[in-house]
Design an enzyme around this catalytic site. Structure first.
Site, PDB file in Angstrom:
ATOM      1  N   ARG A   1       1.601 -10.946  10.461  1.00 34.28           N
ATOM      2  CA  ARG A   1       2.917 -10.345  10.718  1.00 34.28           C
ATOM      3  C   ARG A   1       4.027 -11.297  10.279  1.00 34.28           C
ATOM      4  NH1 ARG A   1       1.453  -6.146   9.876  1.00 34.28           N
ATOM      5  NH2 ARG A   1      -0.479  -7.234   9.432  1.00 34.28           N
TER       6      ARG A   1
ATOM      7  N   ASP B   1      -3.680   7.339   4.601  1.00 39.87           N
ATOM      8  CA  ASP B   1      -3.200   5.984   4.881  1.00 39.87           C
ATOM      9  C   ASP B   1      -3.905   5.443   6.123  1.00 39.87           C
ATOM     10  OD1 ASP B   1      -1.705   3.689   4.667  1.00 39.87           O
ATOM     11  OD2 ASP B   1       0.095   4.534   5.580  1.00 39.87           O
ATOM     12  N   GLU B   2      -4.019   4.097   6.219  1.00 40.05           N
ATOM     13  CA  GLU B   2      -4.651   3.437   7.374  1.00 40.05           C
ATOM     14  C   GLU B   2      -6.026   4.042   7.652  1.00 40.05           C
ATOM     15  OE1 GLU B   2      -3.418   0.815   8.340  1.00 40.05           O
ATOM     16  OE2 GLU B   2      -1.237   0.871   8.376  1.00 40.05           O
TER      17      GLU B   2
ATOM     18  N   LYS C   1       0.817  -1.221   0.000  1.00 45.15           N
ATOM     19  CA  LYS C   1       0.000   0.000   0.000  1.00 45.15           C
ATOM     20  C   LYS C   1       0.851   1.272   0.000  1.00 45.15           C
ATOM     21  CE  LYS C   1      -0.667   0.208   5.029  1.00 45.15           C
ATOM     22  NZ  LYS C   1       0.055   1.471   5.245  1.00 45.15           N
ATOM     23  N   THR C   2       1.975   1.264   0.728  1.00 49.22           N
ATOM     24  CA  THR C   2       2.810   2.459   0.766  1.00 49.22           C
ATOM     25  C   THR C   2       3.389   2.745  -0.610  1.00 49.22           C
ATOM     26  OG1 THR C   2       3.369   1.957   3.059  1.00 49.22           O
ATOM     27  CG2 THR C   2       4.744   3.568   1.934  1.00 49.22           C
TER      28      THR C   2
ATOM     29  N   GLN D   1      -8.264  -5.024   9.203  1.00 47.84           N
ATOM     30  CA  GLN D   1      -7.238  -4.620  10.168  1.00 47.84           C
ATOM     31  C   GLN D   1      -7.696  -3.460  11.039  1.00 47.84           C
ATOM     32  OE1 GLN D   1      -2.946  -5.020   8.867  1.00 47.84           O
ATOM     33  NE2 GLN D   1      -3.875  -4.908   6.840  1.00 47.84           N
TER      34      GLN D   1
END
Length: 688
Positions: free
Chosen positions: A623, A215-216, A33-34, A246
């Site tokens: 993770r 973002d997020e 995503k970044t 998430q």
């Protein structure tokens, strides 16, 4: 987050090139995503937007720094420097600094940290009970994140405690207004108020920020969503990047409802799911997909990767917490000692993480790691310099260096209390705001007599003279041998030790806090230099500095106290703190009913709570890059009792193949050997 390959995949490319209407990029864990955000920034520059017209909003300063660095590599240093890359809160500060005067704020208003807020709340509520003030602080913060005023909060109060908190909220805000100060939540609420009430300011920011990327997005609260809407306008174009799977911060005000509202508020919204994962193996992703599939879906997506099936996800049962910690350590030792197959190339401690639901679970893990002499760090743990008593003293030191530091002034003048009450400080704050001077500068103004009586002015002058005298002493006290007596005399002058004991019901807690203070004084004295140190057999005298020199570098001192990001250590972390991070090998411990999902004995588990706990399990699973071990207990301690423990429902929901999920006997033998070796080493170390 793992980088995608140099060429964007089709979904990433579609997200980067969609510019005509609002866009929601549904970015699954590890989906790059970044990379999409930074590539879209480059695309917006290509189509003619100036860098200063593009805003990328993140949730942490660290994420903002990383994004700016990514952008710099992609678009060059000059363009990256002009981009508005900020957190919601830092963008709010910028808006208030530029346009907050219409809300009655001077440009250099103070921003109070959590400890400052606690002090103001205790004063506003007329209590010395720190626990009660913290409950008020938490409740008021939640109300503000929901966009509620104190009147609305009082109307919605469920019980007498909430009615009291709402009334304290009113008094608290009266004090903040008088002090020309804001708290962290105000950095969202006040900019929103500015945009909604001031047409000129709203048009300015809508014109200035032509495309906003968030973002997020799933972590936004109600006021942050309204702030975004006010910035982009009804016809604005923006890109929200988030993942409903998430969303794990409901307890601090984030609401998944913001994702549901986007298609309703923006009918032309384009939803683009990113499903290719660049982090984890198939076995790990299958377990994650199976767990999260039981939650209702706002938008459909399913993660997949090209990394193959990989090692099976393993589940082990442990007797109690001590045994679980030993097995976790043995797992790490076993992988490092047998770097073959999925473990090939694993030689660093930093490749391992042990994750858990609650902070208290780290204690046994830390003990086991220390016994095995394995270096570790606790992610998100409290720094020594985050302790309230150390922040108190740092406020005084900051004031010696910069007398225009209003937050430092407010903390120092009230810690300990010096007979200067909120009425006096309120009048001083109003006076400083009117004349656009700092609080410290204001207390010596002759015209202050028009708003304060002689007694109040006398108390303020006494404090001001003391600060000036202390600054003079700090400037002329040079070397560690002189620094410690001077600093201890300062603490005696202000009665700080007694202040700590008066503020704690438990004398042992007060004593521990005072010991921290003494350690801090020793630490400063050492940095003042002059001590004889041995350098390769040669005695040398370190450079001598004044106390004021050390105070001037207090920000450097604080940064030195933070543990480095790239240290070669095993990471211990709560699941909440692990979000956004990844490791080749993860051990997820304490996966039992009551712990994960978390539930107090007397508590009814609501559907919404269970769904958020399931998302937390999903975050923990994703993770891991190469291997994942899930640990469950047979027995758990509850106070002094030891009770039978029940494996978490989430273990069954992973739908693991029982033949492969059970620990391989060969791996178990390796683990037992490693565990035995660790115990033998411990015994050897304990011999006289």
């Amino acid at each position: 987050m793992a980088e995608a390959p140099s060429s964007l995949n089709p979904a990433q490319m579609e997200a980067v090139n969609h510019l005509a209407t609002p866009c929601l990029v549904l970015a699954g864990a590890g989906s790059g995503k970044t990379r999409v955000i930074t590539q879209k920034i480059a695309r917006l520059l290509q189509v003619g937007l100036r860098p200063e017209q593009i805003a990328a909003i993140t949730f942490t300063n660290k994420a903002a720094q990383e994004m700016r660095e990514r952008a710099r590599q992609l678009v060059g240093a000059r363009a990256a420097q002009k981009l508005v890359i900020a957190t919601f809160h830092s963008l709010g500060v910028r808006m208030l600094r530029e346009d907050g005067e219409s809300l009655g704020l001077k440009p250099q208003f103070s921003i109070l940290d959590a400890d400052d807020v606690l002090g103001v709340l205790r004063d506003a509520g007329g209590t010395t009970d720190a626990a009660l003030a913290r409950r008020w602080q938490w409740t008021i913060s939640l109300w503000k994140n929901q966009g509620l005023t104190w009147e609305q909060a009082e109307g919605a109060a469920q019980d007498a405690d909430e009615v009291q908190a709402a009334r304290v909220m009113k008094l608290y805000h009266e004090r903040l207004s008088a002090y020309q100060a804001v708290d962290f939540d105000d950095l969202i609420g006040l900019p929103l108020k500015l945009l909604l009430s001031n047409d000129t300011a709203r048009l300015k920011w809508q014109t200035q920020l032509r495309h906003v990327l968030v973002d997020e997005y799933q972590d936004t609260n109600a006021t942050q969503y309204e702030m975004l809407k006010a910035i982009v306008g009804s016809d604005g174009v923006f890109t929200a990047v988030g993942d409903d799977d998430q969303s794990i911060y409901g307890w601090r005000g984030a609401t998944i409802e913001n994702l549901k509202r986007l298609p309703q508020d923006y009918p032309k919204l384009k939803v683009i799911p990113l499903e290719q994962n660049y982090r984890s193996t198939g076995a790990i992703l299958n377990a994650a997909n199976n767990v999260i599939a039981l939650n209702p879906k706002i938008f459909q997506k399913k993660l997949w990767s090209e990394f193959g099936e990989g090692e099976p996800v393993r589940v082990i049962q442990c007797d109690q917490e001590e045994h679980e910690a030993e097995r976790a350590v043995a797992r790490i030792q076993g992988i490092r000692a047998n770097a073959t197959g999925a473990y090939t190339g694993t030689t660093e401690w930093r490749d391992f993480a042990i994750l858990y639901r609650a902070n208290h679970q780290s204690r046994k893990l830390e003990e086991a790691l220390r016994k095995a002499q394995i270096p570790y760090k606790v992610s998100g743990g409290q720094s020594f310099f985050d302790r309230a008593e150390i922040k108190d003293l740092c406020a005084w030191l900051r004031l010696l260096v910069n007398q225009d530091d209003d937050p430092a002034f407010l903390r120092a003048v009230t810690t300990p209390k010096r007979g200067i009450g909120h009425t006096t400080l309120g009048a001083l704050g109003e006076f400083a705001g009117r004349w656009k001077v700092s609080l410290f500068e204001a207390l010596f103004q002759e015209s202050l007599a028009a708003v304060l009586n002689a007694k109040a002015i006398g108390s303020l002058h006494e404090f001001g003279r003391y600060v000036n005298d202390l600054q003079h002493s700090a400037r002329h006290t040079i070397g560690g041998e002189a620094a410690k007596p001077m600093l201890m005399a300062w603490l005696q002058d202000i009665g700080y030790e007694q202040f700590l004991y008066d503020g704690e019901e438990n004398e042992k807690v007060a004593a521990a806090r005072w010991n921290n203070v003494v350690d801090f004084i020793d630490w400063i004295a050492k940095r003042c230099g002059g001590q004889i140190e041995n350098d390769g057999g040669i005695s040398t005298e370190t450079e001598r500095k004044s106390v004021l020199d050390i105070a001037q570098s207090i920000s450097v001192i604080l940064s030195l106290a933070e543990r480095g990001e790239d240290q070669n250590m095993v990471t211990l972390s709560t699941l909440h703190a692990s979000k956004g991070l990844e490791w080749p090998h993860v051990v997820l411990v304490g996966v039992n009913e009551g712990t994960l999902p978390f539930k107090r004995d007397e508590e009814d588990m609501t559907v919404e709570r269970l769904e958020e706990e399931r998302r937390l399990m999903y975050v923990g699973i994703t993770r891991a890059r190469r291997t994942l071990l899930v640990s469950t207990l047979l027995r758990q301690k509850r106070g002094r009792e030891v009770r039978k423990a029940i494996p978490s429902r989430f273990i069954a929901e992973m739908k693991l193949d029982e033949r492969t999920a059970r620990e391989d006997p060969r791996e178990k033998l390796k683990a037992l050997r490693a565990e035995f070796a660790a115990r033998a080493a411990q015994s050897a170390n304990q011999r006289p």
